[in-house]
Design a protein around this motif. Sequence first.
Motif, PDB file in Angstrom:
ATOM      1  N   VAL A 129     -61.846  65.696  62.477  1.00  0.00           N
ATOM      2  CA  VAL A 129     -62.129  64.314  62.822  1.00  0.00           C
ATOM      3  C   VAL A 129     -63.000  63.957  64.028  1.00  0.00           C
ATOM      4  N   ALA A 130     -63.270  65.350  64.513  1.00  0.00           N
ATOM      5  CA  ALA A 130     -64.343  64.354  66.009  1.00  0.00           C
ATOM      6  C   ALA A 130     -65.312  64.557  64.916  1.00  0.00           C
ATOM      7  N   VAL A 131     -65.982  65.267  64.460  1.00  0.00           N
ATOM      8  CA  VAL A 131     -67.918  65.677  63.421  1.00  0.00           C
ATOM      9  C   VAL A 131     -67.906  63.942  62.253  1.00  0.00           C
ATOM     10  N   ALA A 132     -66.666  64.569  61.785  1.00  0.00           N
ATOM     11  CA  ALA A 132     -66.157  62.702  60.787  1.00  0.00           C
ATOM     12  C   ALA A 132     -67.088  62.171  61.536  1.00  0.00           C
ATOM     13  N   LEU A 133     -66.408  61.745  63.106  1.00  0.00           N
ATOM     14  CA  LEU A 133     -66.660  60.302  63.204  1.00  0.00           C
ATOM     15  C   LEU A 133     -67.868  60.205  64.108  1.00  0.00           C
ATOM     16  N   ILE A 134     -68.253  61.559  64.610  1.00  0.00           N
ATOM     17  CA  ILE A 134     -69.488  61.434  65.995  1.00  0.00           C
ATOM     18  C   ILE A 134     -70.618  61.693  64.460  1.00  0.00           C
ATOM     19  N   ALA A 135     -71.188  61.825  63.564  1.00  0.00           N
ATOM     20  CA  ALA A 135     -72.091  62.069  62.904  1.00  0.00           C
ATOM     21  C   ALA A 135     -72.291  60.405  62.366  1.00  0.00           C
ATOM     22  N   PRO A 136     -71.198  60.025  62.068  1.00  0.00           N
ATOM     23  CA  PRO A 136     -72.482  58.125  61.545  1.00  0.00           C
ATOM     24  C   PRO A 136     -72.776  58.108  62.903  1.00  0.00           C
ATOM     25  N   VAL A 137     -72.452  57.995  64.236  1.00  0.00           N
ATOM     26  CA  VAL A 137     -72.411  57.669  65.214  1.00  0.00           C
ATOM     27  C   VAL A 137     -73.802  58.165  66.211  1.00  0.00           C
ATOM     28  N   LEU A 138     -73.983  59.094  65.530  1.00  0.00           N
ATOM     29  CA  LEU A 138     -75.449  59.389  65.942  1.00  0.00           C
ATOM     30  C   LEU A 138     -76.266  59.395  64.609  1.00  0.00           C
ATOM     31  N   SER A 139     -76.336  59.063  63.480  1.00  0.00           N
ATOM     32  CA  SER A 139     -76.710  58.191  62.621  1.00  0.00           C
ATOM     33  C   SER A 139     -77.187  57.202  63.081  1.00  0.00           C
ATOM     34  N   VAL A 140     -76.507  56.102  64.086  1.00  0.00           N
ATOM     35  CA  VAL A 140     -76.673  54.870  64.097  1.00  0.00           C
ATOM     36  C   VAL A 140     -77.706  55.003  65.359  1.00  0.00           C
ATOM     37  N   LEU A 141     -77.325  55.758  66.086  1.00  0.00           N
ATOM     38  CA  LEU A 141     -78.443  55.854  67.178  1.00  0.00           C
ATOM     39  C   LEU A 141     -79.840  55.936  67.496  1.00  0.00           C
ATOM     40  N   LEU A 142     -79.579  57.239  66.726  1.00  0.00           N
ATOM     41  CA  LEU A 142     -80.704  58.042  65.732  1.00  0.00           C
ATOM     42  C   LEU A 142     -81.939  56.349  65.558  1.00  0.00           C
ATOM     43  N   LEU A 143     -81.317  55.482  64.534  1.00  0.00           N
ATOM     44  CA  LEU A 143     -81.790  54.575  63.779  1.00  0.00           C
ATOM     45  C   LEU A 143     -82.595  53.420  64.732  1.00  0.00           C
ATOM     46  N   MET A 144     -81.244  53.264  65.580  1.00  0.00           N
ATOM     47  CA  MET A 144     -81.871  52.402  66.709  1.00  0.00           C
ATOM     48  C   MET A 144     -82.349  52.269  67.729  1.00  0.00           C
ATOM     49  N   THR A 145     -82.594  54.032  68.485  1.00  0.00           N
ATOM     50  CA  THR A 145     -83.668  53.509  68.661  1.00  0.00           C
ATOM     51  C   THR A 145     -85.005  54.547  68.710  1.00  0.00           C
ATOM     52  N   GLN A 146     -85.082  54.655  67.157  1.00  0.00           N
ATOM     53  CA  GLN A 146     -86.403  55.544  66.661  1.00  0.00           C
ATOM     54  C   GLN A 146     -87.192  54.637  65.381  1.00  0.00           C
ATOM     55  N   ALA A 147     -86.635  53.877  65.010  1.00  0.00           N
ATOM     56  CA  ALA A 147     -86.606  52.519  64.163  1.00  0.00           C
ATOM     57  C   ALA A 147     -87.578  51.344  64.543  1.00  0.00           C
ATOM     58  N   ARG A 148     -88.073  50.828  63.909  1.00  0.00           N
ATOM     59  CA  ARG A 148     -89.315  49.619  64.678  1.00  0.00           C
ATOM     60  C   ARG A 148     -88.628  48.758  65.455  1.00  0.00           C
ATOM     61  N   PRO A 149     -88.638  48.160  66.603  1.00  0.00           N
ATOM     62  CA  PRO A 149     -88.548  47.320  67.373  1.00  0.00           C
ATOM     63  C   PRO A 149     -87.598  45.889  66.409  1.00  0.00           C
ATOM     64  N   VAL A 150     -88.705  45.933  66.145  1.00  0.00           N
ATOM     65  CA  VAL A 150     -87.243  44.737  65.396  1.00  0.00           C
ATOM     66  C   VAL A 150     -86.631  44.958  64.561  1.00  0.00           C
ATOM     67  N   ALA A 151     -86.234  45.820  64.579  1.00  0.00           N
ATOM     68  CA  ALA A 151     -84.667  46.415  63.763  1.00  0.00           C
ATOM     69  C   ALA A 151     -83.751  46.544  64.396  1.00  0.00           C
ATOM     70  N   LEU A 152     -83.809  46.671  66.322  1.00  0.00           N
ATOM     71  CA  LEU A 152     -82.828  46.405  67.143  1.00  0.00           C
ATOM     72  C   LEU A 152     -81.917  45.147  66.881  1.00  0.00           C
ATOM     73  N   LEU A 153     -82.734  44.357  66.272  1.00  0.00           N
ATOM     74  CA  LEU A 153     -82.084  42.738  66.707  1.00  0.00           C
ATOM     75  C   LEU A 153     -81.058  42.578  65.900  1.00  0.00           C
ATOM     76  N   THR A 154     -80.931  43.517  64.762  1.00  0.00           N
ATOM     77  CA  THR A 154     -79.964  43.536  62.954  1.00  0.00           C
ATOM     78  C   THR A 154     -78.584  44.861  63.154  1.00  0.00           C
ATOM     79  N   PRO A 155     -77.755  43.277  63.043  1.00  0.00           N
ATOM     80  CA  PRO A 155     -76.357  44.354  63.111  1.00  0.00           C
ATOM     81  C   PRO A 155     -76.529  45.502  61.951  1.00  0.00           C
ATOM     82  N   LEU A 156     -77.382  45.266  60.498  1.00  0.00           N
ATOM     83  CA  LEU A 156     -77.366  46.059  59.218  1.00  0.00           C
ATOM     84  C   LEU A 156     -77.312  47.688  60.067  1.00  0.00           C
TER      85      LEU A 156
END
Length: 285
Positions: free
Chosen positions: A211-238
Motif C-alpha cells: 500500500v505504501a508503494v502504491a500511494l507514495i509513487a503518485p505523490v512523488l510523481s506530482v511533486l516532480l511535476l509541480m517543481t519541474q514543470a513550467r512555473p505557470v503549472a504551479l498555479l493550476t490544480p490539474l
Amino acid sequence: MAGSYPPLPSVLFAFLWAYGVTGLFAAVQPQSPPWRPGTGTFTAAVTLTVTLLLMRAVDDIRDLAYDRAFHPKRPLAAGTVRMKDLLVLCAAGAVLVLALNAGSPTALAVLAAQLGYCGLFLTVDRLLGWPPGDRLFLSLLFSFPAQLLLHVYLYARYLHDTSSGPGREGVLAIVITVLVTVHMEFAKKITRRTRPGERSYVDALGLGGTVAVALIAPVLSVLLLMTQARPVALLTPLALLPLLLPARAGWRFWRTRTPRWPAASPAYYVLSTFACYLALSLTYG
C-alpha cells in the motif's frame, strides 16, 4: 480482443496515454516550441493501441498456466484462440506499426527495439521458462523495458513533430509517467489475503509495504511535476486532481476493511492523470 483487450477501454487508454504523455513532454520543457496534437500524435496513439494489443497477446501466452487457474475465461486459457493465432497477430501488428512510423527514423528505431525486446522476452520464456511468473519482482524487472521503450518512443515522436532536440526534461517526464504506472502495477494486486497460487506483491512486501508503494509513487510523481514543470503549472490544480482517486481508494480500503483494493480505481487514476497532462499542455502550451 473481447476477452483480453476490450476495444473501447483499451483504445481510450492508449489514446490518453499517447496524447497525455506527449502533452507532458511539452509541459515540462521550458523553451519547447508550441505544441498541439496533430497527425504525429494520432499516429503515436494508433501505434500504442496496436502495440499494447500485441503486448497483451504476449502476456496471455506467458501467463497461460496461471490464467487457466485464475482467469479461465480469457481466450487462450479457454481455448477460444490458439497460440499460433496470437503469434500471427503479433507478426502482422508489428509490420503495421513499423509501417506507420516509417516517416520518423528515430521513433521507428525505438519502436523496433521495443517490439524486438518483447519478442526476445517471449522466446526466452517459451524456451527456458524464465523468468518464472510467480517471481513478481523479477518479472517486473525484465518486462519493464518494454513499457519504458514506449515512453521513449512517444518522446522521439514528440521531438520529430516539434523539430526540437532531446534534453533532461524528456527524462524527467518519463520518470513522472513511470511513477504514475507504478501505482497501477502495485494497487491492482493489493489484497488482504492471497488465494493459493495467486500472485501479489503483498507476499514480498506485506500489505503495508505494498500500500505504501502504491500511494507514495503518485505523490512523488506530482511533486516532480509541480517543481519541474513550467512555473505557470504551479498555479493550476490539474496536477493535483488525480491524487484524489488513490487517496479515496486508500481511505475506502482502510475504512471498510474490504478484502481487495477497489478494482477500477488504479486504471481510473492513470486515465485521469494522462487527461490532466493533456489539459495542462493545452492550457499553458
